[in-house]
Design an enzyme around this catalytic site. Structure first.
Site, PDB file in Angstrom:
ATOM      1  N   GLU A   1      61.565  50.545  17.899  1.00  0.00           N
ATOM      2  CA  GLU A   1      62.798  50.354  17.121  1.00  0.00           C
ATOM      3  C   GLU A   1      62.521  50.336  15.616  1.00  0.00           C
ATOM      4  OE1 GLU A   1      64.905  47.867  20.762  1.00  0.00           O
ATOM      5  OE2 GLU A   1      64.368  46.803  18.919  1.00  0.00           O
TER       6      GLU A   1
ATOM      7  N   HIS B   1      70.880  42.104  16.518  1.00  0.00           N
ATOM      8  CA  HIS B   1      69.993  42.649  17.551  1.00  0.00           C
ATOM      9  C   HIS B   1      68.618  42.021  17.370  1.00  0.00           C
ATOM     10  CE1 HIS B   1      67.929  45.607  20.070  1.00  0.00           C
ATOM     11  NE2 HIS B   1      67.009  45.632  19.121  1.00  0.00           N
TER      12      HIS B   1
ATOM     13  N   ASN C   1      77.936  40.862  18.954  1.00  0.00           N
ATOM     14  CA  ASN C   1      77.136  39.633  18.975  1.00  0.00           C
ATOM     15  C   ASN C   1      76.224  39.443  17.754  1.00  0.00           C
ATOM     16  OD1 ASN C   1      75.239  41.503  19.670  1.00  0.00           O
ATOM     17  ND2 ASN C   1      74.608  40.524  21.578  1.00  0.00           N
TER      18      ASN C   1
ATOM     19  N   TYR D   1      70.151  53.201  21.619  1.00  0.00           N
ATOM     20  CA  TYR D   1      70.466  52.398  22.818  1.00  0.00           C
ATOM     21  C   TYR D   1      70.321  53.192  24.121  1.00  0.00           C
ATOM     22  CZ  TYR D   1      72.020  48.412  20.058  1.00  0.00           C
ATOM     23  OH  TYR D   1      72.065  47.323  19.220  1.00  0.00           O
TER      24      TYR D   1
ATOM     25  N   LYS E   1      74.635  43.371  12.817  1.00  0.00           N
ATOM     26  CA  LYS E   1      75.543  44.384  13.374  1.00  0.00           C
ATOM     27  C   LYS E   1      76.845  44.492  12.567  1.00  0.00           C
ATOM     28  CE  LYS E   1      73.669  43.912  18.030  1.00  0.00           C
ATOM     29  NZ  LYS E   1      74.000  43.839  19.481  1.00  0.00           N
TER      30      LYS E   1
HETATM   31  P1  CMP Z   1      71.481  43.813  21.994  1.00  0.00           P
HETATM   32  O1  CMP Z   1      70.608  42.766  22.575  1.00  0.00           O
HETATM   33  O2  CMP Z   1      71.422  44.165  20.591  1.00  0.00           O
HETATM   34  O3  CMP Z   1      71.263  45.179  22.818  1.00  0.00           O
HETATM   35  C1  CMP Z   1      72.067  45.557  23.894  1.00  0.00           C
HETATM   36  C2  CMP Z   1      73.471  45.261  23.562  1.00  0.00           C
HETATM   37  O4  CMP Z   1      74.425  45.614  24.518  1.00  0.00           O
HETATM   38  C3  CMP Z   1      73.656  43.770  23.418  1.00  0.00           C
HETATM   39  O5  CMP Z   1      73.007  43.357  22.252  1.00  0.00           O
HETATM   40  C4  CMP Z   1      75.161  43.655  23.392  1.00  0.00           C
HETATM   41  O6  CMP Z   1      75.690  43.882  22.104  1.00  0.00           O
HETATM   42  C5  CMP Z   1      75.561  44.798  24.291  1.00  0.00           C
HETATM   43  N1  CMP Z   1      76.044  44.291  25.562  1.00  0.00           N
HETATM   44  C6  CMP Z   1      75.330  43.656  26.517  1.00  0.00           C
HETATM   45  N2  CMP Z   1      76.123  43.349  27.552  1.00  0.00           N
HETATM   46  C7  CMP Z   1      77.363  43.792  27.239  1.00  0.00           C
HETATM   47  C8  CMP Z   1      78.602  43.770  27.903  1.00  0.00           C
HETATM   48  N3  CMP Z   1      78.730  43.226  29.117  1.00  0.00           N
HETATM   49  N4  CMP Z   1      79.652  44.333  27.291  1.00  0.00           N
HETATM   50  C9  CMP Z   1      79.522  44.911  26.077  1.00  0.00           C
HETATM   51  N5  CMP Z   1      78.353  44.958  25.388  1.00  0.00           N
HETATM   52  C10 CMP Z   1      77.299  44.397  25.971  1.00  0.00           C
END
Ligand code: CMP
Length: 139
Positions: free
Chosen positions: A128, A117, A114, A51, A11
């Site tokens: 995806e 993905h 984070n 998303y 990311k």
């Molecule tokens: P990912 O698993 O790539 O796909 C969904 C994404 O939503 C997740 O990673 C996080 O980056 C984001 N996400 C999930 N929960 C939260 C949250 N509470 N606040 C902001 N982003 C979130």
């Protein structure tokens, strides 16, 4: 039977921090093979579509804006039990809850930023992967 492919993106915040090489090295060292790889950037419209499953969630706008904020490294990876094994390697969504040695524990900034993905199912891995790669970009 579990599929042998998953989809990942490194990311924007992890790319900007220069972590892409180390993350890719870790992924390869765990036995994943690269089927497809692309350095690219999502528009807000593309991030919104990618998303779409989260569009009712309160963090959707933040997520879309963030994922369009800079380039990403997208990849299709292959390994036995790829989806589950890759989710174990990346760790929990929130790095504060991610296990020692996981990618998110080492490289993620926050629950939103984070680092990586990972597809959550075989079905989504296929969707995806097809979002980013044509058939002739996969080997
Ligand atoms: P990912 O698993 O790539 O796909 C969904 C994404 O939503 C997740 O990673 C996080 O980056 C984001 N996400 C999930 N929960 C939260 C949250 N509470 N606040 C902001 N982003 C979130």
């Amino acid at each position: 039977m579990a599929s042998n492919k998953t989809f990942t993106m490194i990311k924007p915040e992890a790319m900007a921090a220069g972590h892409a090489g180390k993350i890719l090295d870790l992924i390869l060292s765990k036995g994943f093979r690269v089927v497809a790889l692309k350095y690219t950037r999502l528009s807000e419209q593309e991030a919104g579509k990618f998303y779409e499953v989260h569009k009712e969630r309160p963090f959707y706008g933040e997520l879309v804006g963030y994922m369009a904020s800079g380039p990403v490294l997208a990849a299709i990876l292959e390994k036995d039990n790829a989806v589950q094994d890759f989710r174990a390697l990346i760790g929990a969504t929130d790095p504060a809850e991610a296990a020692e040695g996981t990618i998110r524990k080492r490289f993620a900034e926050s629950k939103a930023k984070n680092a990586v993905h990972g597809s959550d199912s075989d079905e989504n891995a296929a969707i995806e992967g097809a979002f980013f790669f044509s058939g002739r970009e996969q080997y």
